[in-house]
Scaffold this active site. Sequence first.
Site, PDB file in Angstrom:
ATOM      1  N   GLU A 281     -21.373  17.305   2.943  1.00  0.00           N
ATOM      2  CA  GLU A 281     -22.627  17.176   2.279  1.00  0.00           C
ATOM      3  C   GLU A 281     -23.415  18.357   2.303  1.00  0.00           C
ATOM      4  OE1 GLU A 281     -23.748  14.505   0.196  1.00  0.00           O
ATOM      5  OE2 GLU A 281     -21.784  13.894   0.693  1.00  0.00           O
ATOM      6  N   TRP A 284     -21.851  20.521  -0.450  1.00  0.00           N
ATOM      7  CA  TRP A 284     -22.270  20.099  -1.925  1.00  0.00           C
ATOM      8  C   TRP A 284     -23.579  20.932  -1.985  1.00  0.00           C
ATOM      9  CZ3 TRP A 284     -20.845  17.421  -5.958  1.00  0.00           C
ATOM     10  CH2 TRP A 284     -21.817  17.016  -6.856  1.00  0.00           C
ATOM     11  N   TRP A 312     -31.069  11.082 -27.223  1.00  0.00           N
ATOM     12  CA  TRP A 312     -31.966  10.523 -26.369  1.00  0.00           C
ATOM     13  C   TRP A 312     -33.188   9.763 -26.751  1.00  0.00           C
ATOM     14  CZ3 TRP A 312     -29.704  10.648 -21.740  1.00  0.00           C
ATOM     15  CH2 TRP A 312     -28.898  12.055 -21.494  1.00  0.00           C
ATOM     16  N   ASN A 347     -30.207   8.467  -1.077  1.00  0.00           N
ATOM     17  CA  ASN A 347     -29.229   9.014  -2.156  1.00  0.00           C
ATOM     18  C   ASN A 347     -28.546   8.073  -2.850  1.00  0.00           C
ATOM     19  OD1 ASN A 347     -28.027  11.788  -3.199  1.00  0.00           O
ATOM     20  ND2 ASN A 347     -26.200  10.697  -2.525  1.00  0.00           N
ATOM     21  N   TRP A 365     -32.221  13.325 -18.961  1.00  0.00           N
ATOM     22  CA  TRP A 365     -32.421  13.703 -17.618  1.00  0.00           C
ATOM     23  C   TRP A 365     -33.492  14.713 -17.151  1.00  0.00           C
ATOM     24  CZ3 TRP A 365     -31.482  18.765 -16.491  1.00  0.00           C
ATOM     25  CH2 TRP A 365     -30.953  19.553 -17.386  1.00  0.00           C
ATOM     26  N   TRP A 388     -29.348  15.592 -10.999  1.00  0.00           N
ATOM     27  CA  TRP A 388     -29.601  15.076 -12.379  1.00  0.00           C
ATOM     28  C   TRP A 388     -28.702  15.189 -13.606  1.00  0.00           C
ATOM     29  CZ3 TRP A 388     -32.507  11.170 -13.897  1.00  0.00           C
ATOM     30  CH2 TRP A 388     -33.550  10.621 -12.697  1.00  0.00           C
TER      31      TRP A 388
END
Length: 483
Positions: A281, A284, A312, A347, A365, A388
Amino acid sequence: MKNRVILWFRRDLRLADNPALRAALDGDFDSIVPVFIHAPDELGDWAEGGAQRVWLHDSLRALAEDLETLGSRLIIRQGPTLDTLNTLIEESGAGAVYWNRLYDPPIIERDKQVKKALNEREDVDVDSFQAHVLFEPWQIETQQGQPYKVFTPFWKRIKGEPIRAPLARPDQLPAVWSCIGSLDVPDLGLLPEIRWDEKIRDCWTPGESGAQQRLETFLEDAADNYDDERDYPAIAGTSYLSPHLHWGEISPQQIMHRTEEWLDEYEGPAPREHIESFQSEIGWRDFAHHVLYHFPNTPDEPLDTRFKSFPWSDDTEALNAWQAGRTGIPMVDAGMRELWATGYMHNRVRMTVASFLTKNLRIAWQHGERWFWDTLVDADLANNTLGWQWAAGSGADAAPFFRIFNPARQGERFDAKGSYVRRWVPELSDMPNRHIHKPWDAPAEVLKKASIELGKDYPKPIVDLKASRREALEAFDQIKNES
C-alpha cells in the site's frame, strides 16, 4: 556566502527523516530559519480543501511546538511565495534556501519558477531534496523506457530496491533571530467560521508525534492480521496513516524500515505476508505519484481517452443525495456520513461509494473527486486522482468498467453484522442483520418492528441497483470500441 539558510517547510511537517533539514544541519550554517508559507492561490483548483485546512492548522501548531523544544521557532508567512522568500532572505541575511520536493502539477510549476528566480540571485544557493516518496517518479521506468501504468509490475520493480535509512531527528537547532517576525497559526484562517470540525479533531492527533503513535498502535494492534481484517470497516484493521503521510508528518522510508524492524522483533512466526501486503500500500502511494507526475492532466481528464465521450448523467439531485449520505443504500450512506463526521472513509467503502456514484448513478468521477478533496483529511492529489479514475475504469491500472460493485453485497460480505452501518446510519439500528443492507427488501412487519418507514425514517433507494448496472454497461458499450 552568507552562513544562514532558510528551511522552507511544505508538506514535510516533521523533524525526523527530513532531508532538507539534515542538509541544512550538515551545511554547518550558523542559523536555520524554518518557514511555512501559506499561498493557496498558487495551487489553483487544488488548494487545500476544508478538512485539509483543519488538519494543517493543528499540524502547524504541533511543528511549531516541536521546533521550540529544540531551541528554534517556526516563521509563518502568507504568500506569494517568491516575494515572501525574497523578503525573508533580506530580513535574515540568508545565503541559501532549502526545501523538499513535491509532485503535484501546480506545485511543480510554482517551484520551477521559484528556483529559477532565486538562482538568478548571485547571493543565494538553492537546493531541493527527496522526502515525500520512496523513489523519484523519474527514477522508475519500464524496460521500454516508459512510465508504468500498471501497479503490479511497478511494485515488483521497486520492492527489491534498497530504501535509504531514515535520518535522525536533531537534538537541538540554532535559535532564530527575534527580529524576524511571524504570524500565528490562527492568523492563517484555516479553521471554518461555523465550527463543523470538532468531530474531525476528536478523531485525530495531527503532528509528528501523532504519526509515530499511530504507526506503533497499528503494529501493536492490527499489523499481524492486516490482510485478514483490512477490508472490514467496523474493525480498526488498517493503519490510518494516510493523512500523516499526506502532510509529511511521517515518511514512507520511516514506515518501511519500522515495519521491517517490527518483523525482526516479533515473537513467534513473523507475519511477513501481512506486512508485505501493508508495504504494498505504501508502494501504491508511490505509484500514484508516479502516474500523476508523468500524466499531469489526470486530475481533470481521463487517462483512457475513450471516457471523454462517456454519456455521464447530470443528475444534481442524485449527486446531492450521495454527498449527504441519503441514497437509501445503507453501505453507501454509512460511508458518506463517516466521511463528513471524521474526514476519513475506510478504503473498502471508498471503492464502494465511488463505484455507486460513477456506475449506478453514472455521475462523472470528477464530481466525486472534488467532494473527497474538500472532505478528506488525507485528500492527496495523486492518491485521490488515481483512486477515482480506478473506480471509474478510466485510469491507470483501473478496474474494468464492467466491474460494478453491488453496495448491498459489499455490506453483506464486509459488514455482515451491520456494525458499521448501525454506527453511521443509526436510524437503521434496530434492523436485523439479514435485512440491514437491503431494507427495501425487508417484509413490512420487519420494518415496522424496527420503526422504519421507507421514504420517511430512511430514504427509499434513489436508484435500482440491477437496472442501473445494466444501463451503465449499455453506456459503456457506446465507447468501448473507440480508439
